[in-house]
Design a protein around this motif. Structure first.
Motif, PDB file in Angstrom:
ATOM      1  N   SER A 108       0.814  -1.208   0.000  1.00 12.36           N
ATOM      2  CA  SER A 108       0.000   0.000   0.000  1.00 12.36           C
ATOM      3  C   SER A 108       0.850   1.262   0.000  1.00 12.36           C
ATOM      4  N   HIS A 150      -5.383   5.369  -1.411  1.00 14.23           N
ATOM      5  CA  HIS A 150      -6.218   4.204  -1.697  1.00 14.23           C
ATOM      6  C   HIS A 150      -5.472   2.950  -1.241  1.00 14.23           C
ATOM      7  N   SER A 182      -7.174  -3.932  -1.703  1.00 16.90           N
ATOM      8  CA  SER A 182      -8.058  -4.842  -0.964  1.00 16.90           C
ATOM      9  C   SER A 182      -7.592  -6.287  -1.086  1.00 16.90           C
ATOM     10  N   ILE A 217      -8.258 -10.172  -1.337  1.00 16.84           N
ATOM     11  CA  ILE A 217      -9.399 -10.901  -1.902  1.00 16.84           C
ATOM     12  C   ILE A 217      -9.435 -12.354  -1.442  1.00 16.84           C
ATOM     13  N   LYS A 225      -5.100 -13.223   3.097  1.00 14.60           N
ATOM     14  CA  LYS A 225      -4.593 -11.879   2.785  1.00 14.60           C
ATOM     15  C   LYS A 225      -3.234 -11.951   2.089  1.00 14.60           C
ATOM     16  N   TYR A 231      -3.845  -9.117  -3.405  1.00 11.55           N
ATOM     17  CA  TYR A 231      -4.430  -7.789  -3.239  1.00 11.55           C
ATOM     18  C   TYR A 231      -4.850  -7.190  -4.581  1.00 11.55           C
TER      19      TYR A 231
END
Length: 767
Positions: free
Chosen positions: A194, A207, A210, A212, A216, A219
């Motif tokens: 990120s 942003h 996420s 999925i 984890k 992403y």
């Protein structure tokens, strides 16, 4: 500094009593410089090699005493010499720091606890063994997870969706089948994804990608959230991506491609972090121009106009901790959106007089028009630029004195103390240094951060107009603190939004970058190909391909492959394991364009500490029974070398130095061939047959195990019982130190000496 703990086992079972963030920060700031292990990823905590910090159990008390022991004059770290102010003087740990380390090493709390705090009990070995193990995710399942996710998205969104995966790191297992990366490390890698994506963004909002999948490890992100186009992704990322394997699940792979219109909609997060945090990808994704003037136009910054109208602020220093000479920093407001634009003016320590002396000539740069007196205009040698992105994070730029963009800064001007080669690489080096935003002078709190140039320059005979200019630009300490805090808070707020829940002091991007860069080991290779069973190595040998047999043998010996060297051999492994690989054009990574270590073949090479190289080679790649072998060593700087021979039956022998050639110093710039003319020993090939290795270990100083540098009567070579070349490479290197000198050549201290390894691989047969 040396920090010693009870045992390696203690290092691997950290205190469960609270947050160890303080310890991590202390280790990084006070220990990492001396306890990094070259380019290898340390056992714990990113940039700190804790495996070198332990001592024997009966040494703990005396070692901890030594860490806190005061010198008879001023007090300093063990092995530190000189007085405060000397170039290599290392101040001792404070009483609070020693207490923190003592408490941590004893397994106690690392942070103050209230009486109501409930202790967290450390699991017993049996309980730990019963804990659930992270599930292994085959690559085919990874594809199915991505396909199931993308087809559920709106069709208008699908072309902009891409994925970064951590499954290869989550799958990494040790020899006992246990996950190598613990939960904390995986969280670090998630934070890295990120932070990096948002550090390459052109948009005004943070942003967070996420996850999925349940674990984890995969992403999803939207290219539009960071201001990128699908065309940029294909041109810059996909075109250079070397790990795009196909044939795992053809139907799902096609579904992903049809939805995203991308040849590689998912890439490994560790590779992406390594590639995109350095040039050329860093430059391409951020749209960095070729010179700082065009960058300033992009950002709406008028440097000369701001200086002329006294809308900029400055502070100068004799020593900054990064620059080798004078450094001056300068702050401007961004013109196109809120934020700061900082640039430094750096000076080579080789020329600190006249216009290169910032204290004498404070009103540059040359041509800025701040004074008609050319003697008062400084002439700098290069610079670094930091500015806020629209989302509040920071971007970075290196330049020459003329403003031309640099991918790597000249080490004679500025250096990264944490790297063996000292190189500052744009992007990654800056992120690691500025993990918390703007940086003050090295190892000093903000309260001690102040301009040193203005007060001195005002006494240097300036006229009244020049004095007013210095007074207006070189601001008082209070004003400097105000803007630094403002910029620091802006960055920290954006960072907290980008990396929710991440509270470790070390930069996550640097840690994932180094994780990718670490040597390829047998377990690493298995995880990278989604192989849960290490027996896959037999499939490489079954190919009867000599290169693949060489790779398999080296991995089985415990040796790793430098990532740079293995990239050249990856395609052959892909084919042997029956995978398909998409075509790609290798990226000229800045990290690997200057002296990158290589592995494989009968010619090996490694970078040395001063930017030079050591090359090791055998005269042939294949020998038959009865052949004589010669070995050639060449170093661009003088080093002490020892050679180990690893035979096909896994026996290790030190073949140099030996009874016939005890002198193991290799002069810089010369080639040494073994055996040489007149030498009384020979290297003759015989059974057993197969792949063999010669490992060279080099050091700037002589090795410490004198018993293995001397030879008894009738002893030509030294034989050793272990069959692990990694252990051989560590023999005689404990306690190696080199002297540290200041700029005048005066010896002011000493520090741990680095060692370097290179290898040559060859085969032997009976015909």
């Amino acid at each position: 500094m040396k920090l010693f703990l009870h045992s390696l086992a203690l290092l691997m079972v950290l205190s469960a009593w609270g947050d160890e963030t303080q310890v991590l920060k202390l280790l990084d700031q006070k220990c990492a410089d001396c306890h990094s292990d070259g380019d290898e990823e340390p056992a714990l905590h990113g940039g700190i090699n804790l495996t070198q910090l332990k001592g024997a159990e009966d040494e703990v008390k005396s070692i901890l005493d030594r860490v806190q022991r005061a010198d008879t004059v001023k007090g300093r770290m063990p092995k530190s010499k000189g007085q405060p102010g000397d170039a290599a003087y290392l101040p001792p740990l404070t009483a609070e720091e020693v207490t923190l380390l003592k408490t941590w090493s004893a397994g106690g709390p690392t942070a103050a606890k209230t009486e109501t705090s409930a202790p967290v009990m450390e699991a017993s070995p049996s309980a730990a063994a019963a804990a659930p193990v992270r599930r292994f995710i085959p690559m085919a399942e990874e594809v199915r997870i991505i396909a199931a996710d993308v087809v559920k998205l709106p069709e208008s969104t699908q072309p902009f969706v891409r994925y970064l995966t951590l499954t290869n790191l989550a799958n990494l297992r040790d020899a006992l089948g246990q996950p190598v990366e613990d939960a904390k490390q995986m969280e670090t890698y998630r934070a890295a994804i990120s932070k990096l994506l948002n550090s390459l963004s052109h948009e005004g909002q943070i942003h967070v990608p996420s996850a999925i999948d349940e674990g984890k490890t995969i992403y999803r992100f939207d290219l539009r959230d960071y201001g990128w186009t699908p065309k940029e992704w294909e041109q810059h990322v996909v075109a250079g991506y070397p790990y795009a394997l196909r044939g795992l699940d053809a139907r799902r792979e096609q579904e992903i491609q049809d939805a995203t219109h991308s040849a590689a909609a998912w890439v490994r997060a560790d590779w992406f972090t390594f590639a995109a945090s350095q040039p050329p990808l860093y430059n391409q994704l951020l749209h960095l121009p070729d010179n700082d003037r065009d960058l300033e136009k992009q950002l709406g910054v008028d440097v000369v106009g701001n200086l002329t109208h006294k809308r900029a602020i400055r502070a100068g220093f004799r020593e900054s901790g990064v620059s080798q000479g004078n450094r001056m920093i300068e702050r401007h407001e961004l013109g196109r959106y809120p934020g700061a634009y900082w640039k430094s003016y750096d000076f080579s320590p080789l020329d600190l007089h006249g216009q290169h002396d910032l204290f004498r000539s404070p009103l540059g740069p040359v041509g800025a028009g701040l004074t008609p007196n050319q003697d008062r205009e400084f002439a700098h040698d290069g610079g670094e630029i930091i500015w806020n992105l629209r989302n509040g994070l920071q971007a970075y730029y290196l330049s020459t004195a003329k403003g031309t963009k640099l991918d790597r800064a000249p080490t004679e001007i500025v250096q990264d103390r944490k790297r063996r080669d000292g190189a500052i690489i744009n992007g990654i080096s800056c992120m690691a240094c500025h993990e918390s935003g703007m940086k003050y002078t090295l190892d000093k709190p903000l309260e001690e951060f102040k301009d040193e140039v203005g007060p001195v320059a005002l006494k240097a005979g300036l006229d009244r107009a020049e004095q007013r200019m210095v007074e207006d630009l070189y601001v008082p300490q209070a004003k400097l603190h105000e803007v630094v805090k403002q910029d620091e808070e802006r960055f920290k707020k954006a960072l907290a939004t980008a990396t929710p829940g991440y509270d470790q002091p070390l930069d996550p991007v640097e840690r994932l970058y180094k994780r990718f860069k670490a040597d390829i080991k047998l377990e690493t290779l298995a995880a990278e190909f989604g192989e849960e069973d290490l027996s896959f190595i037999a499939r490489l040998k079954d190919t009867r391909d000599t290169d693949l047999e060489s790779i398999a043998t080296q991995l089985e010996t415990g040796l790793g492959f430098p990532r740079a060297g293995f990239m050249d051999q990856f395609r052959a492994v892909v084919s042997a394991l029956s995978y398909q690989q998409l075509d790609f054009t290798p990226i000229a990574y800045t990290e690997l364009t200057s002296g990158a270590s290589k592995a494989g073949g009968n010619i090996g090479q490694v970078s040395l500490s001063e930017g030079g190289k050591l090359t090791l080679s055998t005269d042939k790649a294949h020998y038959v029974k009865g052949d004589l072998m010669t070995v050639t060593l060449r170093a661009t700087e003088g080093v002490f070398v020892r050679l180990y021979h690893f035979s096909a039956d896994k026996k290790i022998t030190q073949i140099f130095p030996n009874a016939g050639q005890k002198q193991n110093f290799i002069p810089g710039g010369k080639s040494v061939t073994l055996p040489g003319t007149g030498d009384s020993f020979r290297f003759r090939m015989g059974s057993p047959y197969g792949t063999e290795i010669i490992l060279a270990v080099a050091s700037p100083v002589q090795f410490t195990d004198a018993e293995n540098l001397a030879f008894a009567q009738n002893e030509v070579f030294k034989s050793f019982p272990e069959n692990d070349l990694r252990k051989a490479a560590k023999r005689g290197v404990k306690g190696l130190t080199v002297e540290v000198s200041d700029m005048q050549g005066k010896v002011v201290g000493e520090r741990s000496a680095a060692t370097f390894t290179a290898r040559a691989v060859f085969t032997v047969s009976d015909h």
